[in-house]
Scaffold this motif. Structure first.
Motif, PDB file in Angstrom:
ATOM      1  N   MET A  85       0.862  -1.261  -0.097  1.00 20.29           N
ATOM      2  CA  MET A  85      -0.033   0.133  -0.171  1.00 20.29           C
ATOM      3  C   MET A  85       0.896   1.312  -0.052  1.00 20.29           C
ATOM      4  O   MET A  85       0.413   2.293  -0.277  1.00 20.29           O
ATOM      5  CB  MET A  85      -0.882  -0.035   1.178  1.00 20.29           C
ATOM      6  N   GLY A  86       2.074   1.196   0.402  1.00 19.83           N
ATOM      7  CA  GLY A  86       2.944   2.242   0.685  1.00 19.83           C
ATOM      8  C   GLY A  86       2.892   3.183  -1.035  1.00 19.83           C
ATOM      9  O   GLY A  86       3.456   2.129  -1.827  1.00 19.83           O
ATOM     10  N   ARG A  87       2.991   4.225  -1.130  1.00 17.49           N
ATOM     11  CA  ARG A  87       3.389   4.827  -2.422  1.00 17.49           C
ATOM     12  C   ARG A  87       4.878   4.676  -2.939  1.00 17.49           C
ATOM     13  O   ARG A  87       5.074   4.378  -4.053  1.00 17.49           O
ATOM     14  CB  ARG A  87       3.345   6.496  -2.351  1.00 17.49           C
ATOM     15  N   ARG A  88       5.717   4.472  -2.002  1.00 18.05           N
ATOM     16  CA  ARG A  88       6.961   4.367  -2.406  1.00 18.05           C
ATOM     17  C   ARG A  88       7.648   2.873  -2.394  1.00 18.05           C
ATOM     18  O   ARG A  88       8.865   2.666  -2.572  1.00 18.05           O
ATOM     19  CB  ARG A  88       7.973   5.397  -1.658  1.00 18.05           C
ATOM     20  N   SER A  89       6.791   1.824  -2.316  1.00 19.68           N
ATOM     21  CA  SER A  89       7.018   0.563  -2.355  1.00 19.68           C
ATOM     22  C   SER A  89       6.755  -0.217  -3.499  1.00 19.68           C
ATOM     23  O   SER A  89       5.916   0.418  -4.567  1.00 19.68           O
ATOM     24  CB  SER A  89       5.992  -0.145  -1.415  1.00 19.68           C
ATOM     25  N   ALA A  90       7.683  -1.118  -4.114  1.00 17.66           N
ATOM     26  CA  ALA A  90       7.366  -1.616  -5.393  1.00 17.66           C
ATOM     27  C   ALA A  90       6.315  -2.974  -5.392  1.00 17.66           C
ATOM     28  O   ALA A  90       6.367  -3.609  -4.522  1.00 17.66           O
ATOM     29  CB  ALA A  90       8.945  -2.181  -5.889  1.00 17.66           C
ATOM     30  N   VAL A  91       5.769  -2.856  -6.344  1.00 15.12           N
ATOM     31  CA  VAL A  91       4.829  -4.052  -6.765  1.00 15.12           C
ATOM     32  C   VAL A  91       5.733  -5.220  -7.195  1.00 15.12           C
ATOM     33  O   VAL A  91       6.682  -4.954  -7.830  1.00 15.12           O
ATOM     34  CB  VAL A  91       3.772  -3.850  -7.679  1.00 15.12           C
ATOM     35  N   CYS A  92       5.602  -6.414  -6.529  1.00 15.23           N
ATOM     36  CA  CYS A  92       6.558  -7.472  -6.805  1.00 15.23           C
ATOM     37  C   CYS A  92       5.847  -8.519  -7.530  1.00 15.23           C
ATOM     38  O   CYS A  92       4.745  -9.215  -6.799  1.00 15.23           O
ATOM     39  CB  CYS A  92       7.200  -7.821  -5.709  1.00 15.23           C
ATOM     40  N   LEU A  93       6.104  -8.993  -8.639  1.00 20.22           N
ATOM     41  CA  LEU A  93       5.308 -10.055  -9.277  1.00 20.22           C
ATOM     42  C   LEU A  93       6.246 -11.167  -9.562  1.00 20.22           C
ATOM     43  O   LEU A  93       7.168 -10.984 -10.284  1.00 20.22           O
ATOM     44  CB  LEU A  93       4.655  -9.334 -10.607  1.00 20.22           C
ATOM     45  N   PRO A  94       5.813 -12.340  -9.524  1.00 18.03           N
ATOM     46  CA  PRO A  94       6.539 -13.615 -10.128  1.00 18.03           C
ATOM     47  C   PRO A  94       6.697 -13.641 -11.513  1.00 18.03           C
ATOM     48  O   PRO A  94       5.695 -13.083 -12.223  1.00 18.03           O
ATOM     49  CB  PRO A  94       5.752 -14.928  -9.546  1.00 18.03           C
ATOM     50  N   GLU A  95       7.516 -14.091 -12.004  1.00 21.67           N
ATOM     51  CA  GLU A  95       7.684 -14.405 -13.264  1.00 21.67           C
ATOM     52  C   GLU A  95       6.552 -15.071 -13.937  1.00 21.67           C
ATOM     53  O   GLU A  95       6.171 -14.536 -15.174  1.00 21.67           O
ATOM     54  CB  GLU A  95       9.059 -14.848 -13.902  1.00 21.67           C
ATOM     55  N   GLY A  96       6.085 -16.064 -13.571  1.00 20.22           N
ATOM     56  CA  GLY A  96       5.043 -16.775 -14.351  1.00 20.22           C
ATOM     57  C   GLY A  96       3.699 -16.211 -13.647  1.00 20.22           C
ATOM     58  O   GLY A  96       2.621 -17.037 -13.557  1.00 20.22           O
ATOM     59  N   ALA A  97       3.692 -14.932 -13.164  1.00 23.77           N
ATOM     60  CA  ALA A  97       2.303 -14.460 -13.053  1.00 23.77           C
ATOM     61  C   ALA A  97       1.162 -14.465 -13.993  1.00 23.77           C
ATOM     62  O   ALA A  97       1.571 -14.177 -15.070  1.00 23.77           O
ATOM     63  CB  ALA A  97       2.415 -12.954 -12.421  1.00 23.77           C
ATOM     64  N   SER A  98      -0.121 -14.911 -13.622  1.00 25.77           N
ATOM     65  CA  SER A  98      -1.086 -14.863 -14.707  1.00 25.77           C
ATOM     66  C   SER A  98      -1.535 -13.439 -15.138  1.00 25.77           C
ATOM     67  O   SER A  98      -0.849 -12.405 -14.636  1.00 25.77           O
ATOM     68  CB  SER A  98      -2.335 -15.261 -13.885  1.00 25.77           C
ATOM     69  N   ASP A  99      -2.126 -13.334 -16.383  1.00 23.44           N
ATOM     70  CA  ASP A  99      -2.518 -12.235 -16.631  1.00 23.44           C
ATOM     71  C   ASP A  99      -3.237 -11.341 -15.811  1.00 23.44           C
ATOM     72  O   ASP A  99      -3.049 -10.110 -15.752  1.00 23.44           O
ATOM     73  CB  ASP A  99      -3.108 -12.213 -17.994  1.00 23.44           C
ATOM     74  N   ALA A 100      -3.985 -11.897 -14.811  1.00 22.46           N
ATOM     75  CA  ALA A 100      -4.813 -11.050 -13.971  1.00 22.46           C
ATOM     76  C   ALA A 100      -4.018 -10.755 -13.036  1.00 22.46           C
ATOM     77  O   ALA A 100      -4.319  -9.446 -12.556  1.00 22.46           O
ATOM     78  CB  ALA A 100      -5.937 -12.217 -13.532  1.00 22.46           C
ATOM     79  N   ALA A 101      -3.010 -11.337 -12.387  1.00 19.83           N
ATOM     80  CA  ALA A 101      -2.294 -10.915 -11.536  1.00 19.83           C
ATOM     81  C   ALA A 101      -1.468  -9.767 -12.115  1.00 19.83           C
ATOM     82  O   ALA A 101      -1.233  -8.671 -11.061  1.00 19.83           O
ATOM     83  CB  ALA A 101      -1.421 -12.167 -10.967  1.00 19.83           C
ATOM     84  N   PHE A 102      -0.906  -9.917 -12.971  1.00 20.97           N
ATOM     85  CA  PHE A 102      -0.039  -8.815 -13.573  1.00 20.97           C
ATOM     86  C   PHE A 102      -0.927  -7.571 -13.835  1.00 20.97           C
ATOM     87  O   PHE A 102      -0.477  -6.401 -13.415  1.00 20.97           O
ATOM     88  CB  PHE A 102       0.606  -9.302 -14.904  1.00 20.97           C
TER      89      PHE A 102
END
Length: 143
Positions: free
Chosen positions: A109-126
């Motif tokens: 939720m922090g504005r200065r925090s990165a969203v982190c996604l697994p390489e194999g994230a689904s289209d919906a998760a991305f």
């Protein structure tokens, strides 16, 4: 001049023309680039960290988002290095990191925090990560 606030419907459709993205990747035609372009983003691709940071710092218009495919750049450690370089360069933008080292998506939720996604994230998760990272972005339209 008229200024319109960010509209939730734009986020839900996930087509947001005019979002400027700097993508650091060794795969310019890869899934990350294709997904971002599919959302209507203007994607500039770099394959070297310091070239990307320099472009982010020197751009007079400013980018809305920095996205990094971390695996070709020492994984999560490389992503942390990139964020440190952005902070040192006083670049102020939203960040998404994509890596096979992430087990689950992270949407802080922090504005200065990165969203982190697994390489194999689904289209919906991305898509959710993209929407989440831009959630507080305001759009200015000049008429």
């Amino acid at each position: 001049m008229q200024i319109f606030p960010w509209v939730e419907q734009q986020l839900q459709s996930c087509t947001v023309p005019g979002i400027r993205v700097m993508l650091l990747t060794d795969r310019p035609e890869g899934a990350t680039a294709q997904r971002l372009a599919g959302y209507g983003a203007l994607v500039e691709v770099e394959d070297e960290l310091f070239t990307a940071i320099s472009a982010l710092q020197d751009d007079p218009l400013g980018y809305d988002l920095f996205v990094m495919d971390c695996d070709a750049y020492d994984g999560i450690v490389g992503g942390e290095r990139a964020i440190a370089a952005l902070i040192a360069a006083e670049a102020r933008m939203r960040v998404m990191l994509v890596s096979g080292e992430f087990e689950d998506p992270s949407y802080p939720m922090g504005r200065r925090s990165a969203v982190c996604l697994p390489e194999g994230a689904s289209d919906a998760a991305f898509r959710h990560g993209f929407i989440h990272v831009l959630r507080d972005r305001t759009t200015m339209t000049m008429m």
